[in-house]
Design a protein around this motif. Structure first.
Motif, PDB file in Angstrom:
ATOM      1  N   LYS A  64      84.973  48.361  -1.500  1.00 48.39           N
ATOM      2  CA  LYS A  64      86.251  48.771  -1.931  1.00 48.39           C
ATOM      3  C   LYS A  64      86.737  48.023  -3.104  1.00 48.39           C
ATOM      4  CE  LYS A  64      90.912  49.266  -0.138  1.00 48.39           C
ATOM      5  NZ  LYS A  64      91.878  48.952   1.501  1.00 48.39           N
ATOM      6  N   ARG A  65      86.041  46.894  -3.142  1.00 49.44           N
ATOM      7  CA  ARG A  65      86.360  46.185  -4.507  1.00 49.44           C
ATOM      8  C   ARG A  65      85.874  46.384  -5.865  1.00 49.44           C
ATOM      9  NH1 ARG A  65      89.201  41.387  -3.962  1.00 49.44           N
ATOM     10  NH2 ARG A  65      87.521  40.212  -5.304  1.00 49.44           N
ATOM     11  N   HIS A  66      84.384  46.616  -5.622  1.00 54.75           N
ATOM     12  CA  HIS A  66      83.715  46.712  -6.807  1.00 54.75           C
ATOM     13  C   HIS A  66      82.947  47.877  -6.905  1.00 54.75           C
ATOM     14  CE1 HIS A  66      85.027  42.802  -7.594  1.00 54.75           C
ATOM     15  NE2 HIS A  66      84.716  42.421  -6.444  1.00 54.75           N
ATOM     16  N   LEU A  67      82.469  48.837  -5.878  1.00 57.10           N
ATOM     17  CA  LEU A  67      81.782  50.172  -5.884  1.00 57.10           C
ATOM     18  C   LEU A  67      82.406  50.863  -6.984  1.00 57.10           C
ATOM     19  CD1 LEU A  67      79.453  51.442  -3.501  1.00 57.10           C
ATOM     20  CD2 LEU A  67      80.441  52.844  -4.965  1.00 57.10           C
ATOM     21  N   LYS A  68      81.900  50.892  -8.122  1.00 57.47           N
ATOM     22  CA  LYS A  68      82.267  51.877  -9.042  1.00 57.47           C
ATOM     23  C   LYS A  68      81.316  52.049 -10.164  1.00 57.47           C
ATOM     24  CE  LYS A  68      84.875  48.161 -11.273  1.00 57.47           C
ATOM     25  NZ  LYS A  68      86.119  47.487 -11.542  1.00 57.47           N
ATOM     26  N   SER A  69      81.597  53.239 -10.907  1.00 61.52           N
ATOM     27  CA  SER A  69      80.698  53.729 -12.008  1.00 61.52           C
ATOM     28  C   SER A  69      80.686  52.751 -13.188  1.00 61.52           C
ATOM     29  CB  SER A  69      81.056  55.184 -12.405  1.00 61.52           C
ATOM     30  OG  SER A  69      80.295  55.478 -13.466  1.00 61.52           O
ATOM     31  N   SER A  70      79.616  52.416 -13.619  1.00 61.50           N
ATOM     32  CA  SER A  70      79.528  51.680 -15.031  1.00 61.50           C
ATOM     33  C   SER A  70      78.007  51.965 -15.648  1.00 61.50           C
ATOM     34  CB  SER A  70      79.354  49.883 -14.677  1.00 61.50           C
ATOM     35  OG  SER A  70      78.158  49.826 -13.854  1.00 61.50           O
ATOM     36  N   GLU A  71      78.140  51.652 -17.024  1.00 60.79           N
ATOM     37  CA  GLU A  71      77.160  51.970 -17.843  1.00 60.79           C
ATOM     38  C   GLU A  71      76.096  51.019 -17.269  1.00 60.79           C
ATOM     39  OE1 GLU A  71      75.738  52.050 -22.608  1.00 60.79           O
ATOM     40  OE2 GLU A  71      77.815  52.029 -22.035  1.00 60.79           O
ATOM     41  N   LEU A 100      70.686  50.175 -15.589  1.00 67.17           N
ATOM     42  CA  LEU A 100      69.427  49.495 -14.347  1.00 67.17           C
ATOM     43  C   LEU A 100      68.838  50.446 -13.520  1.00 67.17           C
ATOM     44  CD1 LEU A 100      72.262  46.554 -13.212  1.00 67.17           C
ATOM     45  CD2 LEU A 100      69.859  46.095 -14.533  1.00 67.17           C
ATOM     46  N   LEU A 101      69.723  51.523 -12.922  1.00 69.76           N
ATOM     47  CA  LEU A 101      68.819  52.577 -12.257  1.00 69.76           C
ATOM     48  C   LEU A 101      67.910  53.297 -12.785  1.00 69.76           C
ATOM     49  CD1 LEU A 101      68.854  53.843  -9.195  1.00 69.76           C
ATOM     50  CD2 LEU A 101      70.462  55.287 -10.138  1.00 69.76           C
ATOM     51  N   ASP A 102      68.229  53.566 -14.147  1.00 70.43           N
ATOM     52  CA  ASP A 102      67.533  54.413 -15.040  1.00 70.43           C
ATOM     53  C   ASP A 102      66.254  53.781 -15.241  1.00 70.43           C
ATOM     54  OD1 ASP A 102      69.121  56.535 -15.129  1.00 70.43           O
ATOM     55  OD2 ASP A 102      70.059  55.814 -17.336  1.00 70.43           O
ATOM     56  N   SER A 103      66.307  52.503 -15.462  1.00 71.21           N
ATOM     57  CA  SER A 103      65.039  51.693 -15.685  1.00 71.21           C
ATOM     58  C   SER A 103      64.202  51.577 -14.281  1.00 71.21           C
ATOM     59  CB  SER A 103      65.436  50.172 -16.114  1.00 71.21           C
ATOM     60  OG  SER A 103      64.231  49.317 -16.340  1.00 71.21           O
ATOM     61  N   LEU A 104      64.738  51.483 -13.255  1.00 70.15           N
ATOM     62  CA  LEU A 104      63.945  51.415 -11.960  1.00 70.15           C
ATOM     63  C   LEU A 104      63.245  52.851 -11.844  1.00 70.15           C
ATOM     64  CD1 LEU A 104      63.949  49.775  -9.455  1.00 70.15           C
ATOM     65  CD2 LEU A 104      65.552  50.861  -8.313  1.00 70.15           C
ATOM     66  N   ILE A 105      64.043  53.843 -11.934  1.00 74.59           N
ATOM     67  CA  ILE A 105      63.424  55.132 -11.573  1.00 74.59           C
ATOM     68  C   ILE A 105      62.278  55.583 -12.706  1.00 74.59           C
ATOM     69  CG2 ILE A 105      63.767  57.682 -12.159  1.00 74.59           C
ATOM     70  CD1 ILE A 105      66.653  57.329 -11.111  1.00 74.59           C
ATOM     71  N   LEU A 106      62.270  54.968 -14.005  1.00 73.50           N
ATOM     72  CA  LEU A 106      61.391  55.056 -15.083  1.00 73.50           C
ATOM     73  C   LEU A 106      60.161  54.080 -14.277  1.00 73.50           C
ATOM     74  CD1 LEU A 106      63.018  54.729 -18.630  1.00 73.50           C
ATOM     75  CD2 LEU A 106      62.037  56.685 -17.403  1.00 73.50           C
ATOM     76  N   ASN A 107      60.127  52.956 -14.016  1.00 70.58           N
ATOM     77  CA  ASN A 107      59.022  52.151 -13.408  1.00 70.58           C
ATOM     78  C   ASN A 107      58.454  52.852 -11.995  1.00 70.58           C
ATOM     79  OD1 ASN A 107      58.612  49.892 -11.024  1.00 70.58           O
ATOM     80  ND2 ASN A 107      57.860  49.244 -12.844  1.00 70.58           N
TER      81      ASN A 107
END
Length: 360
Positions: free
Chosen positions: A251-258, A263-270
């Motif tokens: 509730k406090r911190h889950l939100k969209s961020s660049e 980080l997710l794009d890098s993980l997916i590419l790996n």
């Protein structure tokens, strides 16, 4: 009520500005004496007699672990080690495909991670080092028969302090609204991801950890938390408390961020570059979506269907070396498999190392 009365915004606002003074003082000493970093990286365990040249701050830091060795409760750790010995292959899988990307969805904490070039540019090595950390701390007899895990925890704790140091001294774009870098709330959240979120992932796969197993794993990570400088007075002891703590932090911190999306794009590419099967390559996003759920996936810009081919998860885990992922292969086999894979991919077994500074 147990710990539930502690899970309030007022308490966690305060935790957001607290860090780890013991480790921060030790890193300040290491910055002034980089040759000590090189020495520590040669250790196999924390020596009973520290070098006389070490500063008082560094002696106090490693002295903390000597005191913990005396206080360790073997009975409180054996349950967690048995659980990992039984489920270690799935445990590592849930770290890679659920716990770690889940952390990326928490925008303010992701601001620290995205400032590490190694996470974005050498994600494979970082994933391997995370696996090595987990294998070290879950080794049978770790902490009460074998001492290597104390050194591993002390290094990871110092790495967190190095991150704080470099961000506070050199990151001109750090926004105070993020909170202090690598603060107590974020460390609690990461510890929770490595324990409760892993167990929730097993539930998503159709396994049902018992309440006793929840308690064993949470008790284990409470001990890890103590060794990592976390204020464990806030640490949950039951599945209910874990659920409520995760709910509060979401509730406090889950939100969209660049930062999180990078980080997710890098993980997916790996994953795409290391998984040769084209069917699995085409399903990576859907696999991550399956575990993360709609809310966290939306925060990370991940769009996919929850529906997956029936055998996709089995194929994915089989490729990654977690064959027959419901089987009881045990710690020794998992470690051997992991080290063989690391030698093949990186030319060496990955270990936790402190960042060595360039000296001019």
């Amino acid at each position: 009520m147990g710990k539930l009365k502690l899970y309030t915004n007022s308490f966690f606002d305060e935790l957001r500005h607290r860090q780890d003074i013991l480790a921060d003082d030790a890193v300040s000493a290491l910055i002034r004496n980089p040759e000590w970093i090189e020495l520590i990286n040669t250790w196999d365990s924390i020596p009973s007699e520290l070098p006389s040249s070490f500063s008082p701050e560094l002696k106090e830091y490693f002295g903390f672990y000597e005191k913990k060795k005396v206080l360790v409760d073997e009975n409180s750790l054996t349950g967690g080690q048995r659980f990992f010995d039984k489920n270690g292959e799935l445990y590592l899988a849930m770290l890679g495909f659920y716990a770690l990307p889940y952390c990326y969805a928490f925008a303010d904490g992701a601001q620290v991670l995205v400032r590490s070039k190694r996470i974005l540019e050498n994600v494979g090595e970082r994933l391997g080092e995370t696996a090595s950390f987990v294998m070290d701390i879950f080794e049978p007899g770790a902490f009460f028969q074998k001492g290597k895990a104390y050194l591993t925890c002390s290094k990871v704790r110092l790495i967190h302090a190095f991150s704080r140091y470099f961000i506070l001294h050199y990151a001109k774009d750090w926004n105070p609204a993020f909170g202090q870098p690598v603060n107590q709330e974020d460390m609690l959240g990461t510890n929770l991801a490595f324990s409760f979120i892993v167990l929730r992932g097993l539930t998503k796969l159709g396994f049902q950890p018992s309440e006793d197993e929840y308690r064993d794993v949470l008790k284990y990570w409470k001990w890890i938390g103590e060794l990592m400088g976390i204020d464990v007075s806030f640490w949950p002891e039951t599945s209910k408390e874990s659920f409520e703590l995760d709910k509060l932090i979401r509730k406090r911190h889950l939100k969209s961020s660049e930062a999180g999306q990078k980080l997710l794009d890098s993980l997916i590419l790996n994953y795409r570059s290391t998984i040769p099967d084209p069917l699995i390559n085409q399903q990576v996003e859907r696999l991550l979506f399956f575990f993360l759920g709609k809310e966290a996936s939306a925060a990370l810009g991940l769009k996919a269907s929850r529906k997956l081919p029936g055998n996709l998860l089995g194929l994915m885990f089989t490729f990654l070396g977690w064959k027959n992922f419901g089987g009881k292969k045990g710690y020794a086999h998992i470690r051997q498999t992991m080290e063989t894979q690391q030698k093949s991919q990186f030319g060496r077994v990955l270990t936790i190392r402190l960042p060595e500074l360039n000296r001019t």
